[in-house]
Design an enzyme around this catalytic site. Structure first.
Site, PDB file in Angstrom:
ATOM      1  N   CYS A   1     -13.960  73.489  34.021  1.00 43.65           N
ATOM      2  CA  CYS A   1     -12.665  73.172  34.635  1.00 43.65           C
ATOM      3  C   CYS A   1     -11.951  74.397  35.197  1.00 43.65           C
ATOM      4  CB  CYS A   1     -11.758  72.468  33.632  1.00 43.65           C
ATOM      5  SG  CYS A   1     -12.400  70.856  33.177  1.00 43.65           S
TER       6      CYS A   1
ATOM      7  N   HIS B   1      -4.198  72.996  35.799  1.00 40.21           N
ATOM      8  CA  HIS B   1      -5.333  72.077  35.726  1.00 40.21           C
ATOM      9  C   HIS B   1      -4.874  70.727  35.155  1.00 40.21           C
ATOM     10  CE1 HIS B   1      -9.224  70.442  35.082  1.00 40.21           C
ATOM     11  NE2 HIS B   1      -9.166  70.525  33.764  1.00 40.21           N
TER      12      HIS B   1
ATOM     13  N   ASN C   1      -8.763  63.773  35.689  1.00 38.77           N
ATOM     14  CA  ASN C   1      -9.285  65.145  35.637  1.00 38.77           C
ATOM     15  C   ASN C   1     -10.504  65.249  36.559  1.00 38.77           C
ATOM     16  OD1 ASN C   1     -10.420  67.593  35.010  1.00 38.77           O
ATOM     17  ND2 ASN C   1     -10.426  67.291  32.787  1.00 38.77           N
TER      18      ASN C   1
HETATM   19  O1  UT7 Z   1     -10.613  69.533  31.422  1.00 41.57           O
HETATM   20  C1  UT7 Z   1     -10.645  70.376  30.326  1.00 41.57           C
HETATM   21  C2  UT7 Z   1     -11.198  69.771  29.145  1.00 41.57           C
HETATM   22  N1  UT7 Z   1     -10.640  68.563  28.641  1.00 41.57           N
HETATM   23  C3  UT7 Z   1      -9.406  68.486  28.121  1.00 41.57           C
HETATM   24  O2  UT7 Z   1      -8.573  69.361  28.243  1.00 41.57           O
HETATM   25  C4  UT7 Z   1      -9.115  67.266  27.322  1.00 41.57           C
HETATM   26  C5  UT7 Z   1      -8.409  67.632  26.052  1.00 41.57           C
HETATM   27  N2  UT7 Z   1      -8.236  66.506  25.139  1.00 41.57           N
HETATM   28  C6  UT7 Z   1      -7.458  65.462  25.385  1.00 41.57           C
HETATM   29  O3  UT7 Z   1      -6.887  65.339  26.450  1.00 41.57           O
HETATM   30  C7  UT7 Z   1      -7.224  64.468  24.273  1.00 41.57           C
HETATM   31  O4  UT7 Z   1      -7.769  64.990  23.087  1.00 41.57           O
HETATM   32  C8  UT7 Z   1      -7.840  63.064  24.544  1.00 41.57           C
HETATM   33  C9  UT7 Z   1      -7.071  62.377  25.663  1.00 41.57           C
HETATM   34  C10 UT7 Z   1      -9.290  63.170  24.923  1.00 41.57           C
HETATM   35  C11 UT7 Z   1      -7.703  62.214  23.304  1.00 41.57           C
HETATM   36  O5  UT7 Z   1      -6.348  62.130  22.910  1.00 41.57           O
HETATM   37  P1  UT7 Z   1      -5.911  62.478  21.422  1.00 41.57           P
HETATM   38  O6  UT7 Z   1      -4.461  62.243  21.352  1.00 41.57           O
HETATM   39  O7  UT7 Z   1      -6.400  63.858  21.097  1.00 41.57           O
HETATM   40  O8  UT7 Z   1      -6.668  61.381  20.599  1.00 41.57           O
HETATM   41  P2  UT7 Z   1      -7.695  61.569  19.392  1.00 41.57           P
HETATM   42  O9  UT7 Z   1      -9.030  61.980  19.909  1.00 41.57           O
HETATM   43  O10 UT7 Z   1      -7.054  62.407  18.349  1.00 41.57           O
HETATM   44  O11 UT7 Z   1      -7.792  60.083  18.884  1.00 41.57           O
HETATM   45  C12 UT7 Z   1      -6.651  59.397  18.330  1.00 41.57           C
HETATM   46  C13 UT7 Z   1      -7.039  57.952  18.093  1.00 41.57           C
HETATM   47  C14 UT7 Z   1      -8.378  57.804  17.392  1.00 41.57           C
HETATM   48  O12 UT7 Z   1      -8.290  56.688  16.532  1.00 41.57           O
HETATM   49  P3  UT7 Z   1      -8.034  56.882  14.968  1.00 41.57           P
HETATM   50  O13 UT7 Z   1      -9.177  57.738  14.465  1.00 41.57           O
HETATM   51  O14 UT7 Z   1      -6.709  57.585  14.851  1.00 41.57           O
HETATM   52  O15 UT7 Z   1      -8.039  55.490  14.447  1.00 41.57           O
HETATM   53  C15 UT7 Z   1      -9.352  57.508  18.501  1.00 41.57           C
HETATM   54  O16 UT7 Z   1     -10.471  56.792  18.092  1.00 41.57           O
HETATM   55  O17 UT7 Z   1      -7.174  57.290  19.346  1.00 41.57           O
HETATM   56  C16 UT7 Z   1      -8.481  56.693  19.434  1.00 41.57           C
HETATM   57  N3  UT7 Z   1      -8.918  56.723  20.812  1.00 41.57           N
HETATM   58  C17 UT7 Z   1      -8.593  55.774  21.708  1.00 41.57           C
HETATM   59  N4  UT7 Z   1      -7.893  54.653  21.602  1.00 41.57           N
HETATM   60  C18 UT7 Z   1      -7.744  53.903  22.718  1.00 41.57           C
HETATM   61  C19 UT7 Z   1      -9.657  57.679  21.437  1.00 41.57           C
HETATM   62  N5  UT7 Z   1      -9.825  57.349  22.733  1.00 41.57           N
HETATM   63  C20 UT7 Z   1      -9.180  56.187  22.914  1.00 41.57           C
HETATM   64  C21 UT7 Z   1      -9.006  55.348  24.035  1.00 41.57           C
HETATM   65  N6  UT7 Z   1      -8.268  54.222  23.898  1.00 41.57           N
HETATM   66  N7  UT7 Z   1      -9.516  55.646  25.260  1.00 41.57           N
END
Ligand code: UT7
Length: 333
Positions: A116, A256, A286
């Protein structure tokens, strides 16, 4: 003799027609519009559906858009850099093909990959060539067909990424404009948390790997998120301090577009008003190497000669950094 600086003198962009909305994603994986919007700020992204078309298709369209807008003779371009994490193929650069297709027959061309941060690092490379006095017309394109490495059964990645491309032209200036300073960093220990593991030289792509979807990009979102928030904000603070800039003298933040919450955190660290923060993540998601030039393309009509822009990025590798650039022209329709 006055010092030569590298100015951006033209911008072009391209996004494919197909719009993948949160509502469509709801039918593909266990997710919902409310979760995606509140956690990422994304409402829709563009996907390249054209059969057999790869990243070069996007790059060529963005470059052609720039050439048409600027009235540039492609024969005057001396170097074409394609910043991309999804090249058309493993060998034979996307940039060489792109250069030929746009008629840049006097140019040499190569690809650059820093995930990225590819475009951010590409700005540094293009500017260095210009500042050295060796070249006068460099086309830097950020292009990615992320849909080619995204698993549309993995809700942790498929909701984030989209396809697109943006292009900028770098030319020399002796005015007090162009790229002023950069702070770029890498930390290879981060590669465990964001990678497309198979298909490179250490992990072959076998039928078994393909069967398990090992060719797709994987990320441990939470770890990437924490590192992105800390490092992108830190780089922005450092570049401001080093150049005696503050919330009043900075006109724009072009960060970004990976997650609206990461962008907001960076803006908050440098105390920047919302209206100075470029945003288009809601429309494109993204797009990896294309986020920064797509922002510039979307905001081009609002930019004024002399505006102080802070570019910032963070991505897989980990690679990150910030660049301070003084905008070089007023928009003409
Ligand atoms: O481009 C450079 C590289 N990429 C980034 O910079 C991305 C960086 N990361 C992020 O943007 C975020 O971590 C994500 C958007 C990918 C995920 O958001 P988060 O707030 O960090 O969620 P999480 O991974 O901590 O998951 C929270 C909950 C989980 O459920 P439990 O374990 O709390 O029951 C996940 O399973 O949300 C769940 N979850 C979803 N729920 C609905 C994960 N993805 C989804 C989804 N829809 N698409």
């Amino acid at each position: 003799m006055s010092k030569i600086s590298a100015a951006i003198t033209a911008v072009g962009a391209y996004v494919p027609e197909f719009v993948l909305t949160n509502q469509i994603l709801e039918t593909m994986v266990d997710t919902n519009d409310e979760w995606i919007t509140t956690r990422t700020g994304i409402k829709e992204r563009r996907i390249l559906k054209k059969e057999g078309a790869g990243t070069s298709y996007l790059a060529i369209k963005a470059a052609q858009n720039l050439i048409d807008k600027k009235g540039l003779d492609p024969k005057d371009i001396e170097l074409v850099i394609v910043a991309t994490a999804t090249p058309d193929m493993k060998a034979a650069s996307t940039a060489s093909y792109t250069a030929s297709e746009i008629g840049a027959i006097n140019a040499f061309a190569f690809d650059m990959d820093a995930a990225c941060s590819s475009f951010l690092y590409g700005m540094s490379v293009a500017a260095s060539y210009i500042e050295s006095g060796r070249y006068k017309n460099i086309l830097l394109i950020g292009a990615d067909k992320m849909s080619s490495i995204v698993n549309y059964k993995d809700r942790a990645t498929c909701i984030i990424f989209g396809d697109g491309a943006g292009a900028v032209l770098f030319e020399p200036t002796t005015e007090n404009l162009g790229l002023k300073d950069e702070y770029l960093r890498s930390d290879g220990t981060g590669r465990d948390f964001l990678q497309a593991t198979y298909g490179g030289s250490s992990n072959a792509l076998t039928p078994e790997v393909l069967e398990k979807g090992g060719h797709y990009a994987f990320q441990e979102g939470r770890t990437v998120f924490k590192n992105a928030v800390f490092n992108m904000a830190d780089a922005a603070v450092k570049i401001l301090e080093r150049n005696n800039l503050d919330k009043d003298s900075v006109d724009w933040l072009a960060a970004h577009q990976a997650n609206k919450r990461i962008i907001d955190a960076t803006a908050q660290r440098i105390d920047l008003a919302d209206e100075k923060v470029m945003i288009n993540i809601h429309k494109y998601g993204n797009t990896t190497s294309a986020t920064l030039p797509l922002l510039i393309a979307d905001y081009e009509s609002q930019l004024k000669k002399g505006d102080n822009i802070i570019f910032a990025a963070f991505g897989g590798g980990f690679n990150w950094g910030a660049i301070y650039l003084k905008w070089a022209y007023n928009y003409k329709n």
